[in-house]
Motif scaffolding. Structure first.
Motif, PDB file in Angstrom:
ATOM      1  N   LYS A 316       0.825  -1.208   0.000  1.00 18.39           N
ATOM      2  CA  LYS A 316       0.000   0.000   0.000  1.00 18.39           C
ATOM      3  C   LYS A 316       0.861   1.260   0.000  1.00 18.39           C
ATOM      4  CE  LYS A 316      -4.265  -1.645   0.219  1.00 18.39           C
ATOM      5  NZ  LYS A 316      -3.979  -3.058   0.113  1.00 18.39           N
ATOM      6  N   TYR A 317       1.878   1.322   0.846  1.00 16.63           N
ATOM      7  CA  TYR A 317       2.690   2.539   0.925  1.00 16.63           C
ATOM      8  C   TYR A 317       3.560   2.727  -0.312  1.00 16.63           C
ATOM      9  CZ  TYR A 317       1.497   4.115   5.591  1.00 16.63           C
ATOM     10  OH  TYR A 317       0.827   4.628   6.676  1.00 16.63           O
ATOM     11  N   ASN A 318       3.910   1.654  -0.986  1.00 18.11           N
ATOM     12  CA  ASN A 318       4.646   1.798  -2.240  1.00 18.11           C
ATOM     13  C   ASN A 318       3.738   2.274  -3.367  1.00 18.11           C
ATOM     14  OD1 ASN A 318       7.221   1.099  -1.325  1.00 18.11           O
ATOM     15  ND2 ASN A 318       6.855  -1.086  -1.620  1.00 18.11           N
ATOM     16  N   CYS A 319       2.540   1.698  -3.442  1.00 22.00           N
ATOM     17  CA  CYS A 319       1.636   1.977  -4.564  1.00 22.00           C
ATOM     18  C   CYS A 319       0.836   3.260  -4.375  1.00 22.00           C
ATOM     19  CB  CYS A 319       0.689   0.801  -4.776  1.00 22.00           C
ATOM     20  SG  CYS A 319       1.503  -0.720  -5.289  1.00 22.00           S
ATOM     21  N   PHE A 320       0.435   3.566  -3.145  1.00 24.08           N
ATOM     22  CA  PHE A 320      -0.480   4.679  -2.911  1.00 24.08           C
ATOM     23  C   PHE A 320       0.149   5.842  -2.157  1.00 24.08           C
ATOM     24  CE2 PHE A 320      -3.142   0.826  -3.181  1.00 24.08           C
ATOM     25  CZ  PHE A 320      -3.891   1.162  -4.282  1.00 24.08           C
ATOM     26  N   PHE A 321       1.449   5.781  -1.894  1.00 19.18           N
ATOM     27  CA  PHE A 321       2.123   6.909  -1.259  1.00 19.18           C
ATOM     28  C   PHE A 321       3.369   7.329  -2.037  1.00 19.18           C
ATOM     29  CE2 PHE A 321       4.393   8.669   2.712  1.00 19.18           C
ATOM     30  CZ  PHE A 321       3.886   9.931   2.452  1.00 19.18           C
ATOM     31  N   LEU A 322       4.234   6.370  -2.346  1.00 21.95           N
ATOM     32  CA  LEU A 322       5.446   6.706  -3.082  1.00 21.95           C
ATOM     33  C   LEU A 322       5.153   6.993  -4.548  1.00 21.95           C
ATOM     34  CD1 LEU A 322       8.522   6.935  -3.275  1.00 21.95           C
ATOM     35  CD2 LEU A 322       8.602   4.461  -3.649  1.00 21.95           C
ATOM     36  N   MET A 323       4.422   6.121  -5.213  1.00 22.40           N
ATOM     37  CA  MET A 323       4.174   6.289  -6.638  1.00 22.40           C
ATOM     38  C   MET A 323       3.374   7.548  -6.976  1.00 22.40           C
ATOM     39  SD  MET A 323       5.958   4.035  -7.910  1.00 22.40           S
ATOM     40  CE  MET A 323       5.501   4.437  -9.584  1.00 22.40           C
ATOM     41  N   PRO A 324       2.368   7.942  -6.182  1.00 17.62           N
ATOM     42  CA  PRO A 324       1.678   9.205  -6.509  1.00 17.62           C
ATOM     43  C   PRO A 324       2.592  10.427  -6.514  1.00 17.62           C
ATOM     44  CG  PRO A 324       0.333   7.911  -5.020  1.00 17.62           C
ATOM     45  CD  PRO A 324       1.661   7.203  -5.125  1.00 17.62           C
ATOM     46  N   VAL A 325       3.648  10.427  -5.715  1.00 20.53           N
ATOM     47  CA  VAL A 325       4.589  11.545  -5.759  1.00 20.53           C
ATOM     48  C   VAL A 325       5.273  11.608  -7.115  1.00 20.53           C
ATOM     49  CG1 VAL A 325       6.640  12.543  -4.677  1.00 20.53           C
ATOM     50  CG2 VAL A 325       4.935  11.401  -3.268  1.00 20.53           C
ATOM     51  N   ILE A 326       5.444  10.460  -7.749  1.00 17.84           N
ATOM     52  CA  ILE A 326       6.124  10.405  -9.037  1.00 17.84           C
ATOM     53  C   ILE A 326       5.175  10.674 -10.199  1.00 17.84           C
ATOM     54  CG2 ILE A 326       7.446   8.905 -10.588  1.00 17.84           C
ATOM     55  CD1 ILE A 326       8.512   7.461  -8.138  1.00 17.84           C
ATOM     56  N   ASP A 327       3.983  10.074 -10.173  1.00 14.59           N
ATOM     57  CA  ASP A 327       3.122  10.154 -11.361  1.00 14.59           C
ATOM     58  C   ASP A 327       1.856  10.989 -11.179  1.00 14.59           C
ATOM     59  OD1 ASP A 327       1.548   8.483  -9.774  1.00 14.59           O
ATOM     60  OD2 ASP A 327       2.278   6.674 -10.730  1.00 14.59           O
TER      61      ASP A 327
END
Length: 397
Positions: A316-327
């Motif tokens: 969850k933290y990889n997909c919905f926290f880290l990735m939104p900062v990128i894309d």
């Protein structure tokens, strides 16, 4: 005057767009990995990170013990590398947590009374205890992880500004615009962290609201291994041994002896079941067998919930926290700034202050121009006087 104002707004918007894209490129670069920023100035060791954002602690207030030395714990990291290290610490610390010891009072209080009989359902008792302990332990850890990872991502903003200044891409004299960009970034981090944490808490609720044995127990072999370690009463052990001996005797006998052996084996098995029921289902007096049985079931359910939460939270933290900062954040920042420029460009760049600064600079330039002109005039007059004086001397000579 109006044309000058429009021209100034257009120039400022163009500068803002160039800075925005450069800023987004620096954010992406820091998350993907770079050595452009000095680690001795911007990096944090694991100890520094614990001091500023807190360590993972259990319900007893003590820091979680990592079973092995965490890789890169002594290195000064930032950006994506620091994010990965924080997640690895959570996985290593929480993934090895053992179920807290179950007290006899907890078992008795969790038994209660059913709605149709006063017998003891130790399976339900084990589920109640395991679910309660899982909620108390894992929910604070989810909040702690969110705070830690948000701290790591917030640190990217000043590092990005440093890289922009280093490359000569930072806007000087536009503090209002820079503050708006920083505010939008911090607000996005806060919203993304809150949304991701809500998803993780939903997963915790789903896995503790209803115990599904096929999911909460890793395998039946593991449960059998735990149950085999229980200290069974002598009557149960003797009955079990008698059953196996009778079965072996039946296989060796012939004719009527086989039938008699089967009857004896059935009686022995029934005796074992009666002894087990008397030790568990029909007695409120907690015995060693009942206590160990409940403890084994609680440990099994707790480990299943723990493994599910560790895996789910990391995803969850990889997909919905880290990735939104990128894309997601880049497009959101573009839309917010374009909307702000169309609604009130002077509120974004503080055009009044910029105009005042430009006017003051223009006055300084005019004053310098006058000084240059006066110096040029004086030098021309002095040169002319020198020529006239030289000509007069030549005539006299």
């Amino acid at each position: 005057m109006q044309s000058n104002r429009c021209l100034l707004a257009f120039v400022l918007q163009d500068k803002g767009r160039m800075f925005r894209e450069s800023f987004l490129n620096k954010l992406s670069l820091l998350l993907r990995g770079t050595v452009a920023a000095p680690s001795d100035r911007f990096g944090e060791t694991l100890v520094d990170e614990h001091l500023k954002a807190g360590a993972f602690t259990g319900i007893d207030g003590k820091a979680l013990v990592v079973p092995h030395v965490l890789p890169n714990s002594g290195m000064r990291l930032y950006g994506g590398a620091q994010f990965h290290r924080a997640m690895a610490e959570f996985r290593a610390g929480v993934g090895q947590m053992a179920c807290p010891e179950v007290s006899r009072e907890e078992i008795v209080n969790a038994c209660g009374v059913d709605d149709i009989h006063d017998g003891v359902n130790y399976v339900r008792t084990a589920c109640v205890i395991a679910v309660s302990k899982s909620k108390d332990i894992f929910e604070p850890l989810i909040h702690q992880l969110g705070y830690r990872l948000a701290h790591v991502l917030r640190r990217i903003l000043p590092i990005s500004m440093y890289l922009l200044q280093k490359d000569g891409q930072c806007l000087s004299g536009h503090d209002l615009f820079l503050r708006r960009v920083g505010t939008n970034f911090h607000k996005f981090i806060e919203e993304a962290e809150a949304g991701c944490k809500h998803r993780c808490l939903e997963d915790l609720t789903s896995t503790t609201r209803f115990v599904t044995w096929s999911l909460h127990t890793k395998s039946t072999k593991a449960l059998k291994a735990i149950m085999s370690k229980l200290q069974l009463p002598d009557t149960v052990r003797l009955g079990s041994n008698g059953t196996s001996n009778n079965q072996q005797h039946c296989s060796n006998g012939k004719g009527g002896q086989q039938q008699n052996g089967q009857v004896d084996a059935g009686n022995a098995t029934a005796g074992v079941m009666i002894d087990l029921l008397e030790c568990t289902l029909w007695q409120r007096q907690l015995g060693m067998l009942s206590e160990e049985t409940v403890g084994a079931l609680v440990a099994q359910v707790f480990e299943g919930i723990r493994d599910f939460i560790v895996q789910s939270v990391e995803l969850k933290y990889n997909c919905f926290f880290l990735m939104p900062v990128i894309d997601t954040f880049p497009q959101r920042l573009r839309e917010q700034l374009e909307e702000a420029w169309q609604n009130d460009v002077e509120g974004v760049f503080d055009v009044k202050a910029v105009r005042t600064a430009l006017e003051a600079r223009l006055k300084n330039l005019e004053a310098e121009k006058k000084q240059v002109r006066s110096r040029t005039t004086c030098s021309a007059l002095s040169m002319r006087a020198c020529l006239l004086l030289r000509q007069s001397r030549q005539q006299r000579g």
